[in-house]
Enzyme design. Structure first.
Site, PDB file in Angstrom:
ATOM      1  N   PRO A 133     -10.887  -6.135  16.833  1.00 48.23           N
ATOM      2  CA  PRO A 133     -11.127  -5.655  18.189  1.00 48.23           C
ATOM      3  C   PRO A 133      -9.854  -5.283  18.956  1.00 48.23           C
ATOM      4  O   PRO A 133      -8.842  -5.976  18.866  1.00 48.23           O
ATOM      5  CB  PRO A 133     -11.846  -6.826  18.864  1.00 48.23           C
ATOM      6  N   TYR A 178       2.958  -4.220  21.618  1.00 46.51           N
ATOM      7  CA  TYR A 178       2.403  -3.605  20.405  1.00 46.51           C
ATOM      8  C   TYR A 178       3.080  -2.289  20.006  1.00 46.51           C
ATOM      9  O   TYR A 178       2.733  -1.718  18.978  1.00 46.51           O
ATOM     10  CB  TYR A 178       0.900  -3.376  20.587  1.00 46.51           C
ATOM     11  N   ALA A 226      -8.145 -10.519  17.600  1.00 51.86           N
ATOM     12  CA  ALA A 226      -8.525 -11.776  18.278  1.00 51.86           C
ATOM     13  C   ALA A 226      -9.466 -12.628  17.426  1.00 51.86           C
ATOM     14  O   ALA A 226      -9.496 -13.863  17.585  1.00 51.86           O
ATOM     15  CB  ALA A 226      -9.158 -11.463  19.625  1.00 51.86           C
ATOM     16  N   HIS A 249      -0.302  -9.146  11.418  1.00 54.38           N
ATOM     17  CA  HIS A 249      -0.312  -9.145  12.888  1.00 54.38           C
ATOM     18  C   HIS A 249       0.888  -8.345  13.361  1.00 54.38           C
ATOM     19  O   HIS A 249       2.020  -8.594  12.915  1.00 54.38           O
ATOM     20  CB  HIS A 249      -0.260 -10.564  13.456  1.00 54.38           C
TER      21      HIS A 249
HETATM   22  O1  CA2 Z   1      -0.462  -8.964  16.898  1.00 57.94           O
HETATM   23  C1  CA2 Z   1      -1.550  -8.610  16.432  1.00 57.94           C
HETATM   24  O2  CA2 Z   1      -1.673  -7.734  15.572  1.00 57.94           O
HETATM   25  C2  CA2 Z   1      -2.828  -9.229  16.979  1.00 57.94           C
HETATM   26  O3  CA2 Z   1      -3.739  -9.392  15.893  1.00 57.94           O
HETATM   27  C3  CA2 Z   1      -3.363  -8.241  17.996  1.00 57.94           C
HETATM   28  C4  CA2 Z   1      -4.599  -8.732  18.748  1.00 57.94           C
HETATM   29  C5  CA2 Z   1      -4.375 -10.128  19.314  1.00 57.94           C
HETATM   30  O4  CA2 Z   1      -5.580 -10.618  19.879  1.00 57.94           O
HETATM   31  C6  CA2 Z   1      -3.887 -11.116  18.254  1.00 57.94           C
HETATM   32  O5  CA2 Z   1      -3.644 -12.368  18.858  1.00 57.94           O
HETATM   33  C7  CA2 Z   1      -2.609 -10.608  17.605  1.00 57.94           C
HETATM   34  C8  CA2 Z   1      -4.938  -7.758  19.868  1.00 57.94           C
HETATM   35  C9  CA2 Z   1      -5.348  -6.403  19.348  1.00 57.94           C
HETATM   36  C10 CA2 Z   1      -4.687  -5.292  20.088  1.00 57.94           C
HETATM   37  O6  CA2 Z   1      -5.022  -5.333  21.451  1.00 57.94           O
HETATM   38  C11 CA2 Z   1      -4.405  -4.460  22.275  1.00 57.94           C
HETATM   39  C12 CA2 Z   1      -4.680  -4.666  23.619  1.00 57.94           C
HETATM   40  C13 CA2 Z   1      -4.091  -3.848  24.541  1.00 57.94           C
HETATM   41  C14 CA2 Z   1      -3.262  -2.804  24.135  1.00 57.94           C
HETATM   42  C15 CA2 Z   1      -3.012  -2.595  22.797  1.00 57.94           C
HETATM   43  C16 CA2 Z   1      -3.600  -3.430  21.857  1.00 57.94           C
END
Ligand code: CA2
Length: 146
Positions: A11, A24, A78, A101
């Site tokens: 997600p 990110y 997540a 990640h």
């Molecule tokens: O660091 C990662 O790749 C994560 O898997 C990314 C997830 C986060 O919940 C994990 O703890 C770590 C979040 C997905 C990306 O969400 C975004 C939200 C806003 C802007 C860009 C990406």
């Protein structure tokens, strides 16, 4: 025949490059897909690259990969921190699994420090930005050639 890697994304990863670039980075998930396809092609592998915001899609795709793939690269996003269902689906297959990640989850909020999926992953790449996907493709190629 080329070996096939499923690259599965959980997600909000569709927002990569569009929000929170300080965490990110600036590359989008389409950029990541293109980079993975190009590298996999050079390494003689095929990729199936998918993203969903729904847990059940990720479970279904892991089950599909059991029959259709030679390895799984997964960023459960997540759901890493909550999903016994995705862990169970991965545990039901014998393929090599690499968890990716983008951010270093261990430097972030404590609720991100634990990943259920890590109990099944054969390798884990964290904190390398989106380059982590290419590192995972390269490492999967090494594993599949052994
Ligand atoms: O660091 C990662 O790749 C994560 O898997 C990314 C997830 C986060 O919940 C994990 O703890 C770590 C979040 C997905 C990306 O969400 C975004 C939200 C806003 C802007 C860009 C990406």
């Amino acid at each position: 025949m080329s070996k096939v890697i499923y690259i599965l994304n959980g997600p909000n990863l569709n927002l990569l490059g569009k929000r929170e670039p300080e965490i990110y980075g600036y590359q989008t998930l389409d950029d990541v897909r293109a980079q993975c396809e190009e590298l996999a092609g050079e390494l003689g592998l095929k990729t199936v690259f998918r993203q969903s915001n729904a847990e059940h899609d990720l479970v279904d795709w892991v089950q599909e990969a059991r029959e259709a793939a030679d390895g799984i690269i997964i960023n459960p996003a997540a759901y890493s921190h909550t999903s016994v269902a995705i862990l169970d689906a991965l545990s039901a297959c014998t393929l090599p699994v690499i968890e990716v990640h983008v951010s270093n989850i261990h430097q972030r909020e404590s609720f991100r420090h634990h990943s259920y999926v890590s109990a099944r992953a054969d390798a884990i790449i964290v904190g390398c930005g989106v380059e982590g996907y290419q590192l995972a493709v390269r490492h999967m190629a090494t594993r599949l050639s052994d």
